[in-house]
Write a protein that holds these residues in place. Sequence first.
Motif, PDB file in Angstrom:
ATOM      1  N   ARG A 270       0.823  -1.215   0.000  1.00 12.88           N
ATOM      2  CA  ARG A 270       0.000   0.000   0.000  1.00 12.88           C
ATOM      3  C   ARG A 270       0.856   1.263   0.000  1.00 12.88           C
ATOM      4  NH1 ARG A 270      -2.188  -4.200   1.882  1.00 12.88           N
ATOM      5  NH2 ARG A 270      -4.443  -4.592   1.805  1.00 12.88           N
ATOM      6  N   GLU A 271       2.174   1.089  -0.177  1.00 13.61           N
ATOM      7  CA  GLU A 271       3.124   2.206  -0.242  1.00 13.61           C
ATOM      8  C   GLU A 271       3.026   3.095   0.999  1.00 13.61           C
ATOM      9  OE1 GLU A 271       2.797   4.290  -3.941  1.00 13.61           O
ATOM     10  OE2 GLU A 271       2.856   2.468  -5.145  1.00 13.61           O
ATOM     11  N   ILE A 272       2.871   2.456   2.148  1.00 11.54           N
ATOM     12  CA  ILE A 272       2.789   3.172   3.424  1.00 11.54           C
ATOM     13  C   ILE A 272       4.156   3.155   4.098  1.00 11.54           C
ATOM     14  CG2 ILE A 272       1.748   3.185   5.733  1.00 11.54           C
ATOM     15  CD1 ILE A 272      -0.707   1.793   4.488  1.00 11.54           C
ATOM     16  N   VAL A 273       4.639   4.323   4.480  1.00 15.30           N
ATOM     17  CA  VAL A 273       5.886   4.415   5.236  1.00 15.30           C
ATOM     18  C   VAL A 273       5.547   4.355   6.716  1.00 15.30           C
ATOM     19  CG1 VAL A 273       7.844   5.874   5.849  1.00 15.30           C
ATOM     20  CG2 VAL A 273       7.094   5.739   3.471  1.00 15.30           C
TER      21      VAL A 273
ATOM     22  N   ARG B 264      10.052  12.563   3.509  1.00 18.51           N
ATOM     23  CA  ARG B 264       9.672  12.597   2.089  1.00 18.51           C
ATOM     24  C   ARG B 264      10.595  11.706   1.262  1.00 18.51           C
ATOM     25  NH1 ARG B 264       9.243  18.253   3.448  1.00 18.51           N
ATOM     26  NH2 ARG B 264       7.027  18.853   3.659  1.00 18.51           N
ATOM     27  N   ALA B 265      11.874  11.686   1.609  1.00 26.55           N
ATOM     28  CA  ALA B 265      12.822  10.829   0.888  1.00 26.55           C
ATOM     29  C   ALA B 265      12.474   9.352   1.100  1.00 26.55           C
ATOM     30  CB  ALA B 265      14.243  11.118   1.368  1.00 26.55           C
ATOM     31  N   GLN B 266      12.042   8.991   2.300  1.00 24.50           N
ATOM     32  CA  GLN B 266      11.636   7.604   2.563  1.00 24.50           C
ATOM     33  C   GLN B 266      10.381   7.247   1.775  1.00 24.50           C
ATOM     34  OE1 GLN B 266      14.008   5.989   4.403  1.00 24.50           O
ATOM     35  NE2 GLN B 266      14.849   8.062   4.339  1.00 24.50           N
ATOM     36  N   ARG B 267       9.454   8.175   1.654  1.00 14.49           N
ATOM     37  CA  ARG B 267       8.232   7.921   0.886  1.00 14.49           C
ATOM     38  C   ARG B 267       8.554   7.727  -0.594  1.00 14.49           C
ATOM     39  NH1 ARG B 267       4.084  11.754   0.686  1.00 14.49           N
ATOM     40  NH2 ARG B 267       2.545  10.061   0.552  1.00 14.49           N
TER      41      ARG B 267
ATOM     42  N   LYS C 194       7.875   4.289  -2.839  1.00 18.87           N
ATOM     43  CA  LYS C 194       7.122   4.304  -4.106  1.00 18.87           C
ATOM     44  C   LYS C 194       7.958   3.712  -5.246  1.00 18.87           C
ATOM     45  CE  LYS C 194       4.130   8.245  -3.001  1.00 18.87           C
ATOM     46  NZ  LYS C 194       3.768   9.629  -3.357  1.00 18.87           N
ATOM     47  N   GLU C 195       9.238   4.034  -5.261  1.00 18.21           N
ATOM     48  CA  GLU C 195      10.113   3.496  -6.297  1.00 18.21           C
ATOM     49  C   GLU C 195      10.254   1.995  -6.168  1.00 18.21           C
ATOM     50  OE1 GLU C 195      13.670   5.715  -5.837  1.00 18.21           O
ATOM     51  OE2 GLU C 195      12.959   7.462  -6.967  1.00 18.21           O
TER      52      GLU C 195
END
Length: 312
Positions: A117-120, A300-303, A307-308
């Motif tokens: 779910r692309e959750i950090v 933001r960098a972790q998110r 996603k990548e």
Amino acid sequence: MCTSCGCQGQGTTMTNLQTGARADIAAPEHDLLGEAHSHGEHGHGHLHGEHQHAHDHHHGHEQGHAHGHDHSHVHAHDHSDHDQAHEETHRRLELETRILAKNDAIAAKCRAWLAGREIVALNLVSSPGAGKTTLLERAIADLSGALPLFVIEGDQATSNDGERIRAAGAPVVQVNTGTGCHLDAEMIARALSELKPSVGSLLLIENVGNLVCPALFDLGEHAKAVIFSTTEGEDKPLKYPHMFSAAKLVIFNKIDLLPHLDFSMERARENILRVNPDVEIVEVSAKTGAGMQQLYDWIRAQRTAVKEQALV
């Protein structure tokens, strides 16, 4: 770990502070600990019975063989104690392995669920009073308009911190661990099913204030972040190396108090990097907001990385 420190996770509950729904959580180690405890009692009674039988047998020959009685009795007693201690050590190690293996299996499922779910998910850990909840309140106020943010709040008792998070504007599930000194993967799995964080969101897990057991328990998080207050000693990373070694980020909090403290940031940084040379460090004040943008840039960098990875 928990079988050594006495934490048995008794009385663990989960409360959805949006709906008021409440449920009990049976921590996975609870039954195992109960099983080990009953086995230990049984083993002790069995050995005690054998020892008493040997004692009675030798006592019957005491008048004619006093020296032989004393020697064999002491030898049998010492041998039984040694065997029992060895057995208890083996049982404890086996139990610890089973607890962590079961926890890691559940954590792997949580990690896969979050990644899909692309959750950090960030596991926030610290000593009591380092400012985790205040930091969360500041982050919710600053980021709520930019990205969906959800919180799992862990404390031994009360929903005071969870209510603060709810008032700040984030959906939150409160987990009270009772006698437990940390969150585990089973608690997170149950909390996720109740909280239902949205796709692409940020999940902040505020662990119980403790720098020991949380280092051992994987929650399926993207990263552990240690909140290290300037009101603590510079040698804290050396005293709790396992937690600082497990962290991907160290957040120095309460830097607004530096002018009033005998605290060396340089020495504290050196100690952190001695334990974990690869960790990232940010300096913030949750009270004034100083340095918080650097923390948000890291998030933001972790998110972006999550996603990548989802596209690979």
